[in-house]
Design a protein around this motif. Structure first.
Motif, PDB file in Angstrom:
ATOM      1  N   ALA A  95       0.822  -1.205   0.000  1.00 20.63           N
ATOM      2  CA  ALA A  95       0.000   0.000   0.000  1.00 20.63           C
ATOM      3  C   ALA A  95       0.856   1.256   0.000  1.00 20.63           C
ATOM      4  O   ALA A  95       0.617   2.194  -0.778  1.00 20.63           O
ATOM      5  N   GLN A  96       1.845   1.280   0.851  1.00 26.01           N
ATOM      6  CA  GLN A  96       2.713   2.451   0.968  1.00 26.01           C
ATOM      7  C   GLN A  96       3.395   2.757  -0.363  1.00 26.01           C
ATOM      8  O   GLN A  96       3.435   3.920  -0.806  1.00 26.01           O
ATOM      9  N   GLU A  97       3.914   1.732  -1.004  1.00 27.58           N
ATOM     10  CA  GLU A  97       4.601   1.922  -2.278  1.00 27.58           C
ATOM     11  C   GLU A  97       3.627   2.375  -3.369  1.00 27.58           C
ATOM     12  O   GLU A  97       3.947   3.233  -4.193  1.00 27.58           O
ATOM     13  N   LYS A  98       2.431   1.807  -3.360  1.00 32.43           N
ATOM     14  CA  LYS A  98       1.462   2.134  -4.402  1.00 32.43           C
ATOM     15  C   LYS A  98       0.927   3.554  -4.254  1.00 32.43           C
ATOM     16  O   LYS A  98       0.789   4.284  -5.247  1.00 32.43           O
ATOM     17  N   VAL A  99       0.654   3.952  -3.033  1.00 33.48           N
ATOM     18  CA  VAL A  99       0.179   5.317  -2.794  1.00 33.48           C
ATOM     19  C   VAL A  99       1.222   6.321  -3.276  1.00 33.48           C
ATOM     20  O   VAL A  99       0.893   7.318  -3.927  1.00 33.48           O
ATOM     21  N   ALA A 141       0.802   0.938  12.880  1.00 35.59           N
ATOM     22  CA  ALA A 141      -0.270   1.935  12.887  1.00 35.59           C
ATOM     23  C   ALA A 141       0.221   3.301  12.414  1.00 35.59           C
ATOM     24  O   ALA A 141      -0.448   3.980  11.617  1.00 35.59           O
ATOM     25  N   ARG A 142       1.370   3.738  12.895  1.00 37.81           N
ATOM     26  CA  ARG A 142       1.865   5.061  12.514  1.00 37.81           C
ATOM     27  C   ARG A 142       2.134   5.141  11.013  1.00 37.81           C
ATOM     28  O   ARG A 142       1.783   6.134  10.358  1.00 37.81           O
ATOM     29  N   ALA A 143       2.739   4.111  10.466  1.00 38.01           N
ATOM     30  CA  ALA A 143       3.049   4.117   9.036  1.00 38.01           C
ATOM     31  C   ALA A 143       1.776   4.125   8.198  1.00 38.01           C
ATOM     32  O   ALA A 143       1.676   4.847   7.196  1.00 38.01           O
ATOM     33  N   VAL A 144       0.783   3.323   8.592  1.00 35.06           N
ATOM     34  CA  VAL A 144      -0.478   3.273   7.847  1.00 35.06           C
ATOM     35  C   VAL A 144      -1.211   4.615   7.933  1.00 35.06           C
ATOM     36  O   VAL A 144      -1.812   5.085   6.953  1.00 35.06           O
TER      37      VAL A 144
END
Length: 241
Positions: free
Chosen positions: A70-74, A95-98
């Protein structure tokens, strides 16, 4: 755009039209407006290019269930028009990363996670919307798989209270995945009762995230406001991608 991109865009456009028509029919059968149902495209294992194509076709809500992907795609898509939903099981230490990219977390299933999300949301410009994931395993038939994550219905109030009173968080409502081995309609009827109990105390917690490719019509019949579709919209997943 390359011929391959043209072909993929046409495929996604056809799938999207079919899904929207299915949602319209499901709503018509129970006297609801299709505008009451938000489509979330679950793009796990699919490339960022598919997100861009769906965005061009008017989809604005996207779901992911793996943090790293998700992080990479966003970051790759970088489209401020889109709303990102985290729909997978979430470890407190992530949680913080999301919270850095997701607008909604659908899978809040314990008070400890609420505490982590509260801390993570402290620096956000906008509150983080949270849905309490409900375990519907109590409706599974003998021999079924039971629940598929979440908190038992009799513990939903505790988690909902924790979200509703946490600074930086907003209680959006509830989410569930129908258990294998149970009629989806029966499972979603159980979720509807739980959702009504939450709304009785928190009237603004109106979201009911339920229904995937195989059972979206049953979910809509029982009040789903958000449906999470992957295969029906994007095709069969290639887990080796």
């Amino acid at each position: 755009m390359s011929p391959a991109s043209d072909e993929r865009r046409a495929q996604l456009a056809a799938n999207l039209a079919a899904v929207r028509a299915q949602i319209e029919r499901a709503c018509e059968r129970v006297g609801r407006s299709p505008e009451e149902v938000t489509l979330i495209a679950v793009t796990k294992t699919f490339p960022a290019d598919d997100v861009r194509l769906l965005a061009e076709l008017g989809v604005r809500d996207f779901g992911e269930n793996r943090h790293q992907e998700a992080q990479e795609k966003v970051a790759a898509v970088a489209d401020p028009r889109l709303t990102w939903h985290f729909v997978g099981q979430l470890q407190a230490n992530k949680a913080r990363a999301v919270a850095e990219y997701a607008s909604v977390v659908h899978s809040v299933d314990r008070v400890r996670l609420v505490s982590a999300l509260r801390r993570a949301a402290a620096g956000r410009e906008h509150p983080l919307r949270c849905l309490v994931q409900v375990d519907l395993g109590d409706v599974a038939e003998p021999g079924g798989s039971g629940g598929r994550g979440g908190v038992s219905p009799d513990q939903v109030a505790e988690v909902a209270d924790a979200v509703a009173t946490a600074p930086g968080l907003v209680l959006g409502g509830v989410m569930a995945v129908a258990p294998l081995g149970a009629p989806p309609g029966q499972a979603f009827a159980r979720l509807a009762r739980t959702a009504a109990e939450v709304r009785e105390k928190y009237p603004k917690a109106t979201w009911v995230s339920a229904g995937m490719s195989a059972d979206l019509e049953d979910a809509i019949a029982h009040g789903a406001t958000h449906v999470r579709l992957g295969r029906r919209l994007l095709g069969e997943r290639g887990y080796d991608r």
